[in-house]
Write a protein that holds these residues in place. Structure first.
Motif, mmCIF file in Angstrom:
data_model
loop_
_atom_site.group_PDB
_atom_site.id
_atom_site.type_symbol
_atom_site.label_atom_id
_atom_site.label_comp_id
_atom_site.label_asym_id
_atom_site.label_seq_id
_atom_site.Cartn_x
_atom_site.Cartn_y
_atom_site.Cartn_z
ATOM 1 N N GLY A 167 -1.190 -10.453 9.039
ATOM 2 C CA GLY A 167 -0.640 -8.840 9.461
ATOM 3 C C GLY A 167 0.326 -8.664 8.150
ATOM 4 O O GLY A 167 0.083 -7.243 7.873
ATOM 5 N N LYS A 168 1.162 -9.304 7.726
ATOM 6 C CA LYS A 168 2.526 -8.777 6.804
ATOM 7 C C LYS A 168 1.499 -8.412 5.502
ATOM 8 O O LYS A 168 1.942 -7.123 4.788
ATOM 9 N N SER A 169 0.427 -9.093 4.712
ATOM 10 C CA SER A 169 -0.038 -8.319 3.779
ATOM 11 C C SER A 169 -0.495 -6.784 3.997
ATOM 12 O O SER A 169 -1.076 -6.115 3.408
ATOM 13 N N VAL A 170 -1.652 -6.687 5.548
ATOM 14 C CA VAL A 170 -2.058 -5.127 6.334
ATOM 15 C C VAL A 170 -1.076 -4.402 5.512
ATOM 16 O O VAL A 170 -0.814 -3.439 5.255
ATOM 17 N N LEU A 171 0.225 -4.538 6.246
ATOM 18 C CA LEU A 171 1.435 -3.590 6.172
ATOM 19 C C LEU A 171 1.994 -3.706 4.861
ATOM 20 O O LEU A 171 2.321 -2.525 4.388
ATOM 21 N N SER A 172 1.814 -4.637 3.730
ATOM 22 C CA SER A 172 2.701 -4.041 2.338
ATOM 23 C C SER A 172 1.521 -4.014 1.175
ATOM 24 O O SER A 172 1.842 -2.968 1.309
ATOM 25 N N GLU A 173 0.233 -3.494 1.915
ATOM 26 C CA GLU A 173 -1.123 -2.902 1.227
ATOM 27 C C GLU A 173 -0.424 -1.653 1.146
ATOM 28 O O GLU A 173 -1.873 -0.980 0.739
ATOM 29 N N MET A 174 -0.486 -1.224 2.818
ATOM 30 C CA MET A 174 -0.310 0.811 3.072
ATOM 31 C C MET A 174 0.719 0.570 2.722
ATOM 32 O O MET A 174 0.578 1.983 2.081
ATOM 33 N N LEU A 175 1.570 -0.005 2.075
ATOM 34 C CA LEU A 175 3.106 0.121 1.700
ATOM 35 C C LEU A 175 2.580 0.821 -0.235
ATOM 36 O O LEU A 175 2.908 1.709 -1.172
ATOM 37 N N VAL A 176 2.021 -0.423 -0.438
ATOM 38 C CA VAL A 176 1.548 -0.361 -1.851
ATOM 39 C C VAL A 176 0.577 0.831 -1.914
ATOM 40 O O VAL A 176 0.704 1.457 -3.124
ATOM 41 N N ALA A 177 0.113 1.023 -1.019
ATOM 42 C CA ALA A 177 -0.755 2.365 -1.047
ATOM 43 C C ALA A 177 -0.007 3.452 -1.094
ATOM 44 O O ALA A 177 -0.433 5.056 -1.830
ATOM 45 N N LYS A 178 0.801 3.604 -0.879
ATOM 46 C CA LYS A 178 2.119 4.838 -0.843
ATOM 47 C C LYS A 178 3.288 4.564 -1.935
ATOM 48 O O LYS A 178 4.412 5.362 -2.482
ATOM 49 N N GLY A 179 2.599 3.903 -2.844
ATOM 50 C CA GLY A 179 3.720 4.036 -4.034
ATOM 51 C C GLY A 179 4.175 2.535 -3.985
ATOM 52 O O GLY A 179 4.864 2.252 -6.024
ATOM 53 N N PHE A 180 4.856 1.876 -3.619
ATOM 54 C CA PHE A 180 5.240 0.305 -2.947
ATOM 55 C C PHE A 180 4.704 -0.787 -4.498
ATOM 56 O O PHE A 180 3.920 -0.463 -5.167
ATOM 57 N N ILE A 181 5.868 -1.299 -4.176
ATOM 58 C CA ILE A 181 5.913 -2.202 -5.851
ATOM 59 C C ILE A 181 5.436 -3.682 -4.680
ATOM 60 O O ILE A 181 7.040 -3.525 -4.604
ATOM 61 N N ARG A 182 4.624 -4.225 -5.169
ATOM 62 C CA ARG A 182 5.198 -5.595 -4.079
ATOM 63 C C ARG A 182 4.796 -7.027 -4.330
ATOM 64 O O ARG A 182 4.722 -7.015 -5.268
ATOM 65 N N LEU A 183 5.852 -7.124 -3.831
ATOM 66 C CA LEU A 183 6.801 -8.632 -4.533
ATOM 67 C C LEU A 183 6.515 -9.751 -3.535
ATOM 68 O O LEU A 183 6.484 -9.488 -2.111
ATOM 69 N N THR A 184 6.198 -10.698 -3.540
ATOM 70 C CA THR A 184 6.289 -12.538 -2.839
ATOM 71 C C THR A 184 7.349 -13.597 -3.131
ATOM 72 O O THR A 184 7.542 -13.844 -4.582
ATOM 73 N N LEU A 185 7.858 -13.473 -2.568
ATOM 74 C CA LEU A 185 8.996 -14.414 -2.908
ATOM 75 C C LEU A 185 8.727 -16.088 -3.091
ATOM 76 O O LEU A 185 8.787 -16.883 -4.025
ATOM 77 N N SER A 186 7.068 -16.233 -2.544
ATOM 78 C CA SER A 186 5.948 -17.067 -2.815
ATOM 79 C C SER A 186 5.582 -17.502 -4.317
ATOM 80 O O SER A 186 5.595 -18.579 -4.467
ATOM 81 N N GLU A 187 5.690 -15.952 -4.706
ATOM 82 C CA GLU A 187 4.797 -16.178 -5.929
ATOM 83 C C GLU A 187 5.369 -16.930 -7.312
ATOM 84 O O GLU A 187 6.168 -17.526 -8.143
#
Length: 172
Positions: free
Chosen positions: A1-21
Protein backbone atom coordinates in the motif's frame (compact mmCIF):
# COMPACT_ATOMS: atom_id res chain seq x y z
CA UNK A 1 0.00 0.00 0.00
CA UNK A 2 2.73 2.50 0.88
CA UNK A 3 4.38 1.99 -2.50
CA UNK A 4 1.13 2.76 -4.35
CA UNK A 5 0.85 6.03 -2.44
CA UNK A 6 4.51 6.85 -3.13
CA UNK A 7 4.08 6.10 -6.83
CA UNK A 8 1.13 8.50 -6.99
CA UNK A 9 3.22 11.20 -5.34
CA UNK A 10 6.13 10.54 -7.69
CA UNK A 11 3.72 10.97 -10.62
CA UNK A 12 2.95 14.41 -9.17
CA UNK A 13 6.62 15.38 -9.09
CA UNK A 14 7.71 14.10 -5.69
CA UNK A 15 11.07 12.38 -5.27
CA UNK A 16 10.89 8.98 -3.57
CA UNK A 17 13.43 8.23 -0.83
CA UNK A 18 13.48 5.16 1.38
CA UNK A 19 15.10 4.66 4.73
CA UNK A 20 15.54 0.98 3.91
CA UNK A 21 17.71 1.86 0.90
CA UNK A 22 20.01 3.76 3.26
CA UNK A 23 20.28 0.65 5.44
CA UNK A 24 20.92 -1.54 2.37
CA UNK A 25 23.66 0.83 1.18
CA UNK A 26 25.34 0.63 4.58
CA UNK A 27 25.06 -3.18 4.56
CA UNK A 28 26.66 -3.35 1.10
CA UNK A 29 29.46 -1.06 2.31
CA UNK A 30 30.07 -3.40 5.25
CA UNK A 31 29.82 -6.55 3.12
CA UNK A 32 26.72 -7.79 4.94
CA UNK A 33 24.03 -9.92 3.30
CA UNK A 34 20.94 -8.05 2.12
CA UNK A 35 18.34 -9.98 4.08
CA UNK A 36 15.61 -8.84 6.45
CA UNK A 37 17.05 -9.81 9.85
CA UNK A 38 20.55 -8.55 9.03
CA UNK A 39 19.15 -5.24 7.79
CA UNK A 40 16.93 -4.84 10.85
CA UNK A 41 19.86 -5.58 13.15
CA UNK A 42 22.07 -3.09 11.30
CA UNK A 43 19.34 -0.45 11.42
CA UNK A 44 18.95 -0.94 15.16
CA UNK A 45 22.71 -0.96 15.74
CA UNK A 46 23.20 2.35 13.93
CA UNK A 47 20.32 3.94 15.87
CA UNK A 48 21.98 2.84 19.13
CA UNK A 49 25.31 4.24 17.96
CA UNK A 50 24.10 7.51 16.37
CA UNK A 51 20.62 8.16 17.80
CA UNK A 52 17.13 7.04 16.81
CA UNK A 53 16.83 9.72 14.11
CA UNK A 54 20.03 8.62 12.35
CA UNK A 55 18.50 7.15 9.18
CA UNK A 56 16.14 10.09 8.72
CA UNK A 57 19.06 12.52 9.09
CA UNK A 58 20.83 10.74 6.22
CA UNK A 59 17.79 11.25 3.98
CA UNK A 60 17.31 14.85 5.05
CA UNK A 61 20.94 15.57 4.09
CA UNK A 62 20.09 14.45 0.53
CA UNK A 63 17.04 16.70 0.19
CA UNK A 64 17.08 19.91 -1.79
CA UNK A 65 15.16 23.04 -0.83
CA UNK A 66 11.98 23.58 -2.82
CA UNK A 67 11.50 19.93 -3.78
CA UNK A 68 8.87 17.52 -2.47
CA UNK A 69 9.72 14.06 -1.17
CA UNK A 70 7.83 10.85 -0.47
CA UNK A 71 9.63 8.99 2.32
CA UNK A 72 9.08 5.26 2.81
CA UNK A 73 10.18 2.78 5.43
CA UNK A 74 9.99 4.75 8.66
CA UNK A 75 10.61 2.25 11.47
CA UNK A 76 11.33 4.29 14.58
CA UNK A 77 9.71 7.31 16.28
CA UNK A 78 13.11 9.05 16.32
CA UNK A 79 12.93 9.07 12.53
CA UNK A 80 9.46 10.63 12.66
CA UNK A 81 10.73 13.27 15.10
CA UNK A 82 13.62 14.18 12.76
CA UNK A 83 11.32 14.38 9.74
CA UNK A 84 8.81 16.53 11.69
CA UNK A 85 11.51 19.23 11.79
CA UNK A 86 10.96 19.65 8.05
CA UNK A 87 8.48 22.22 6.79
CA UNK A 88 5.23 20.61 5.64
CA UNK A 89 6.05 17.07 6.77
CA UNK A 90 2.93 14.90 6.78
CA UNK A 91 2.97 11.27 7.99
CA UNK A 92 0.49 8.86 6.42
CA UNK A 93 -0.08 5.44 7.95
CA UNK A 94 -1.15 2.63 5.63
CA UNK A 95 -2.53 -0.55 7.17
CA UNK A 96 -4.06 -3.76 5.80
CA UNK A 97 -5.76 -6.78 7.36
CA UNK A 98 -3.38 -9.72 7.68
CA UNK A 99 -5.65 -11.95 5.55
CA UNK A 100 -5.45 -9.51 2.65
CA UNK A 101 -1.70 -9.22 3.05
CA UNK A 102 -1.31 -13.01 2.87
CA UNK A 103 -3.41 -13.12 -0.30
CA UNK A 104 -1.32 -10.36 -1.94
CA UNK A 105 1.95 -11.99 -0.82
CA UNK A 106 0.89 -15.31 -2.33
CA UNK A 107 -0.04 -13.58 -5.59
CA UNK A 108 3.37 -11.86 -5.65
CA UNK A 109 5.01 -15.30 -5.20
CA UNK A 110 8.40 -14.02 -4.02
CA UNK A 111 10.60 -16.78 -2.57
CA UNK A 112 11.63 -14.81 0.53
CA UNK A 113 8.04 -13.88 1.48
CA UNK A 114 6.21 -15.57 4.36
CA UNK A 115 3.70 -18.23 3.27
CA UNK A 116 1.34 -18.35 6.29
CA UNK A 117 -0.48 -15.95 8.57
CA UNK A 118 1.68 -17.23 11.44
CA UNK A 119 4.85 -16.35 9.51
CA UNK A 120 3.50 -12.85 8.76
CA UNK A 121 2.65 -12.41 12.45
CA UNK A 122 6.21 -13.37 13.41
CA UNK A 123 7.66 -10.76 11.04
CA UNK A 124 5.09 -8.18 12.15
CA UNK A 125 5.90 -8.73 15.83
CA UNK A 126 9.46 -7.47 15.42
CA UNK A 127 8.49 -4.72 12.95
CA UNK A 128 5.84 -3.43 15.33
CA UNK A 129 8.27 -3.33 18.24
CA UNK A 130 7.46 -6.39 20.34
CA UNK A 131 10.65 -7.35 22.15
CA UNK A 132 12.54 -4.43 20.61
CA UNK A 133 14.42 -1.71 22.45
CA UNK A 134 13.55 1.95 21.94
CA UNK A 135 16.23 2.00 19.22
CA UNK A 136 14.66 -0.93 17.42
CA UNK A 137 11.83 -1.49 15.03
CA UNK A 138 8.83 0.46 16.33
CA UNK A 139 6.35 0.73 13.45
CA UNK A 140 3.35 0.43 15.77
CA UNK A 141 4.40 3.59 17.60
CA UNK A 142 5.22 5.33 14.30
CA UNK A 143 1.76 4.40 13.00
CA UNK A 144 0.17 6.01 16.07
CA UNK A 145 2.05 9.24 15.21
CA UNK A 146 0.49 9.49 11.71
CA UNK A 147 -1.40 12.61 10.65
CA UNK A 148 -3.73 10.57 8.43
CA UNK A 149 -4.44 6.94 7.64
CA UNK A 150 -5.37 4.78 4.69
CA UNK A 151 -7.00 1.43 5.37
CA UNK A 152 -6.04 -0.84 2.48
CA UNK A 153 -8.65 -3.58 2.78
CA UNK A 154 -10.06 -4.34 -0.66
CA UNK A 155 -8.27 -4.07 -3.99
CA UNK A 156 -5.72 -1.99 -5.89
CA UNK A 157 -8.37 0.22 -7.50
CA UNK A 158 -9.91 1.08 -4.13
CA UNK A 159 -6.47 1.80 -2.65
CA UNK A 160 -5.65 4.08 -5.58
CA UNK A 161 -8.93 5.96 -5.06
CA UNK A 162 -8.25 6.40 -1.33
CA UNK A 163 -4.69 7.53 -2.03
CA UNK A 164 -5.83 9.92 -4.78
CA UNK A 165 -8.38 11.50 -2.42
CA UNK A 166 -5.76 11.92 0.30
CA UNK A 167 -3.26 13.43 -2.17
CA UNK A 168 -6.01 15.82 -3.34
CA UNK A 169 -6.94 16.72 0.27
CA UNK A 170 -3.27 17.53 0.94
CA UNK A 171 -3.22 19.85 -2.04
CA UNK A 172 -0.52 17.89 -3.84
Amino acid sequence: GKSVLSEMLVAKGFIRLTLSEEVRAEARKLGLPIERTTLQNLGNEMRIKHGNGYWAKLLIAKMEEGKNYAIEGIRNPGEVEELRKLRNFFLIGVNSPIENRLEWIKARNKDSDPKTIEAIKAIDARDRGFGESSSGQQTEECFSMADSYIFNNTNLGDLQEKAAQLVKDLGC
